[in-house]
Scaffold this motif. Structure first.
Motif, short mmCIF file in Angstrom:
data_model
loop_
_atom_site.label_atom_id
_atom_site.label_comp_id
_atom_site.label_asym_id
_atom_site.label_seq_id
_atom_site.Cartn_x
_atom_site.Cartn_y
_atom_site.Cartn_z
N GLU A 80 19.08 -83.10 -32.24
CA GLU A 80 20.08 -82.48 -31.36
C GLU A 80 20.00 -80.95 -31.40
OE1 GLU A 80 23.71 -84.21 -32.83
OE2 GLU A 80 23.57 -85.92 -31.46
N ASP A 81 19.72 -80.40 -32.59
CA ASP A 81 19.62 -78.94 -32.73
C ASP A 81 18.52 -78.35 -31.86
OD1 ASP A 81 21.70 -78.94 -34.54
OD2 ASP A 81 20.43 -78.68 -36.31
N LYS A 82 17.49 -79.14 -31.57
CA LYS A 82 16.37 -78.67 -30.74
C LYS A 82 16.42 -79.27 -29.35
CE LYS A 82 14.55 -75.98 -33.77
NZ LYS A 82 14.61 -74.55 -33.59
N LYS A 83 17.60 -79.76 -28.96
CA LYS A 83 17.87 -80.24 -27.59
C LYS A 83 16.99 -81.41 -27.17
CE LYS A 83 20.67 -76.70 -27.00
NZ LYS A 83 21.73 -76.75 -27.95
N ALA A 84 16.86 -82.40 -28.05
CA ALA A 84 16.12 -83.62 -27.70
C ALA A 84 16.78 -84.29 -26.49
CB ALA A 84 16.11 -84.58 -28.88
N ILE A 85 15.98 -84.97 -25.72
CA ILE A 85 16.45 -85.65 -24.52
C ILE A 85 16.64 -87.13 -24.83
CG2 ILE A 85 15.85 -86.25 -22.13
CD1 ILE A 85 14.01 -83.68 -22.21
N ASP A 86 17.80 -87.67 -24.47
CA ASP A 86 18.08 -89.10 -24.51
C ASP A 86 17.74 -89.75 -25.86
OD1 ASP A 86 18.97 -91.55 -23.51
OD2 ASP A 86 17.03 -92.04 -22.64
N THR A 87 18.34 -89.24 -26.92
CA THR A 87 18.08 -89.78 -28.26
C THR A 87 18.80 -91.11 -28.43
OG1 THR A 87 17.89 -87.55 -29.13
CG2 THR A 87 18.25 -89.30 -30.72
N LYS A 88 18.07 -92.09 -28.94
CA LYS A 88 18.64 -93.42 -29.19
C LYS A 88 18.33 -93.82 -30.64
CE LYS A 88 19.70 -95.13 -24.90
NZ LYS A 88 18.81 -94.75 -23.88
N ILE A 89 19.29 -94.45 -31.26
CA ILE A 89 19.11 -95.00 -32.61
C ILE A 89 19.24 -96.51 -32.45
CG2 ILE A 89 19.98 -95.08 -34.96
CD1 ILE A 89 21.43 -92.36 -34.14
N ILE A 90 18.22 -97.23 -32.92
CA ILE A 90 18.22 -98.68 -32.82
C ILE A 90 18.19 -99.27 -34.23
CG2 ILE A 90 17.03 -100.71 -31.92
CD1 ILE A 90 15.81 -98.88 -29.77
N ASP A 91 19.19 -100.06 -34.53
CA ASP A 91 19.27 -100.75 -35.82
C ASP A 91 18.38 -101.99 -35.72
OD1 ASP A 91 19.94 -102.38 -37.98
OD2 ASP A 91 22.05 -101.82 -37.93
N ILE A 92 17.29 -102.00 -36.51
CA ILE A 92 16.36 -103.12 -36.47
C ILE A 92 16.36 -103.92 -37.77
CG2 ILE A 92 14.89 -102.06 -34.72
CD1 ILE A 92 12.91 -101.41 -37.04
#
Length: 119
Positions: free
Chosen positions: A16-28
């Protein structure tokens, strides 16, 4: 809080600090034994993709986490950062659409940022 959640929270903040686009976290965790979480993000160009990777590496390194393996840094189309419990995928926007990891890992559950704060 579990170690994998701590790592995921730190990685998310670094992205987020480097302005990532569309970050998703997937619990696998219930889908695979390779990791607890996949974190998928995009950058708009090669320099941003590398900057995202650099910042994740720096922030997790400050917390004492060292990657087992990093791949794809020089081409910066798809950088894979394997921290055992979490695996971070940083894509160019075009390559992210092509590989569509979210579809491949749809059996995992998408984690909201606030869910990383619990425990």
């Amino acid at each position: 809080m579990s170690d994998s959640k701590k790592m995921a929270r730190l990685a998310l903040k670094a992205l987020e600090d480097k302005k990532a686009i569309d970050t998703k976290i997937i619990d696998i965790q219930n889908v695979s034994v390779i990791a607890d979480y996949f974190i998928i993000a995009s950058g708009s160009n090669k320099n941003q993709v590398q900057a995202l990777s650099d910042n994740v590496s720096e922030e997790l390194g400050k917390a004492g986490y060292v990657p087992k393996h990093v791949e794809g840094y020089s081409s910066a189309n798809w950088i894979l950062m394997d921290y055992s419990d979490i695996i971070i995928h940083i894509f160019s926007e075009e390559d992210r659409l092509f590989y569509d990891l979210e579809r491949i890992w749809r059996e995992g559950s998408v984690v909201a940022e606030e869910d990383l704060e619990t425990e």
